[in-house]
Design an enzyme around this catalytic site. Structure first.
Site: not given
Ligand code: 6LW
Length: 504
Positions: A23, A179
């Site tokens: 991240d 996300e």
């Molecule tokens: C994070 C989300 C993700 O909140 O995995 O790969 C989750 N992306 O954005 C935890 O790292």
């Protein structure tokens, strides 16, 4: 804290931050780049890196390095700190992140020096979700956008939100897990970059643009602008990205990816790692270069900085920033001053199974490595372990009476091997990945060997264990392997710890 020792491994590679560094969020101030990653149940939290060429990164601290900033007692494995956004605005660094635990929520911290100290958390309880992003309009209006495409106006100095959250863009139809939003003003447009498809093999990056930060947003006709789903590329799960512009006007993306090993379905053991790739713009949309193990060419001279040494003799009062512990690390339980020149660990939980185990480790950053530690068990018990989480770890542990290898795989826990302990300190060893395993459909990613180094330097192997059980595909979750020292009973001391990459 003493200055970091000279580099011991100056060669950059992609991933630019190998091992459990997911991240990534990045920003630039002048000629300096700064990057932050998620840290989940580990303390201190949010490793913070500096670079002057985007390829070499030096850890200059951890954003959340005081217990008061980082309550993790109620954080599950792979709970805790998720997905920071790091920005520089108005002469300050701002970092917004979610602590996914009962005592957590969304919070903002600020600093004038990214090496710290960072402020106490400013709580933002009305921000409706994880993966918060901060973006400012020219007049200072600040927007916070979170997973699911929800957005709300926020005052980052107080955490107070204004108005009801509204949904701006949730990615392509049918794609799961929109996300990791990041909102940028680039030229005439506001761009909303997101990850979608989930953080596993379907992961990807998509983008939309509009003339207002609050939308409406028009999706890029070439979405996803990056994905490795359905390919046989060595880097998989590519997604969760952030953009940064170099001083020369070039654009770059940092993102997470994994390197699965073994047969089918493939297992990754180092966690989600940070990669770098160039970005060009065509018709006002980003075109993302291939994410490969090859380093992208950068249009400036390389400017390596110092890196943490691979060996620690525990001669400094403060632990180097790369050492992480599970949930909590108090001076009473982890100290280099109690017995100068040694790391002293005092047991809380009585094994690596315990959520409060006193464990201090470093990320496994190479497919093949050997780690060794000289331990004096005194009247206590402790060891050297490879940890994925409470339910997935291998360890070699010693007391004054016995040395044993302990394996925990899901609900199974077993003592795999024992032998009598020598008198006094003992060198414990663990290695993996050397030589690589032969190809086969059912072959795992690696095997781990746990043993004892004898006085003449030879290693007596006590157990060889399948590495797939310490992979994310078996254990689940968001982290990667961490190798470290722990106390399981009483007080134990470590004279040194040495980590040696064996990849080449
Ligand atoms: C994070 C989300 C993700 O909140 O995995 O790969 C989750 N992306 O954005 C935890 O790292």
């Amino acid at each position: 804290m003493s200055p970091l020792p000279d580099r011991t491994d100056a060669r950059p590679a992609n991933p630019v931050l190998p091992g459990f560094h997911p991240d990534p969020s990045v920003c630039r101030v002048g000629e300096d780049y700064y990057l932050a990653c998620s840290s989940f149940e580990y303390f201190p939290g949010i490793p913070l890196f500096h670079s002057r060429d985007l390829l070499h990164w030096t850890q200059i601290g951890n954003v959340l390095d005081r217990p008061g900033q980082l309550p993790l007692a109620t954080a599950a494995s792979s709970g805790g700190i998720y997905a920071p956004t790091l920005r520089h605005h108005g002469g300050r660094f701002w970092l917004m992140v979610t602590n996914c635990s009962k005592d957590g929520g969304n919070l903002i911290v600020t600093a004038t020096d990214p090496a710290g100290p960072w402020s106490d958390p400013i709580l933002a309880p009305d921000v409706p979700g994880i993966d918060p992003d901060l973006a400012w309009e020219e007049d200072g209006t600040c927007w916070c956008t979170v997973a699911g495409g929800w957005q709300v106006r926020i005052d980052p100095a107080t955490g107070k939100t204004y108005g009801d959250p509204h949904r701006v863009w949730a990615g392509g139809p049918g794609a799961k897990a929109p996300e990791a939003p990041h909102l940028y003003r680039i030229g005439a447009y506001w761009y909303l970059l997101i990850a979608e498809g989930g953080t596993e093999r379907g992961h990807g990056v998509s983008i939309a643009r509009g003339t207002s930060p609050t939308g409406p947003f028009e999706p890029c006709p070439d979405n996803p602008v990056l994905t490795h789903r359905g390919t046989d590329r060595p880097v998989q799960n590519t997604g969760h990205a952030d953009l940064v512009q170099g001083p020369d006007g070039s654009w770059w993306m940092v993102l997470l990816g994994v390197r699965p090993g073994g047969g089918t379905p493939g297992w990754h053991v180092l966690g989600r790692e940070t990669f770098l790739t160039p970005v060009t713009w065509v018709d006002g949309w980003p075109v993302v270069g291939e994410v490969d193990l090859e380093l992208p060419e950068v249009p400036w001279p390389l400017r390596p900085g110092p890196v943490e040494a691979l060996r620690d003799d525990f001669d400094d009062a403060a632990l180097r920033p790369g050492w992480i512990s599970v949930r909590e690390r108090s001076d009473a339980h982890c100290s280099t001053e109690e017995r100068p020149g040694w790391l002293t660990l005092r047991a809380r939980g009585t094994s690596l199974d315990a959520p409060d185990v006193m464990f201090t480790g470093r990320r496994q950053q190479h497919a093949a490595f050997r780690a060794r530690a000289l331990m004096d068990p005194g009247q206590g018990r402790g060891g050297l372990g490879v940890r994925l989480d409470e339910q997935h770890h291998y360890a070699i542990e010693a007391s004054a009476e016995e040395i044993r290898v302990v394996a925990r795989i899901g609900s199974l826990r077993t003592v795999v091997a024992t032998r009598p302990a020598p008198r006094g300190p003992v060198t414990l060893t663990v290695s993996a990945g050397d030589p690589p395993l032969p190809h086969g459909p059912c072959t795992g990613p690696d095997v781990l060997s746990l043993g004892v180094e004898e006085a003449d330097g030879t290693v007596t192997e006590l157990a060889v264990l399948d590495g797939r059980h310490l992979s994310t595909e078996v254990a689940g979750g968001f982290t990667g392997r961490v190798i470290g020292m722990y106390a399981a009973d009483g007080t134990v001391h470590f004279d040194w710890f040495d980590y040696e990459p064996l990849d080449d």
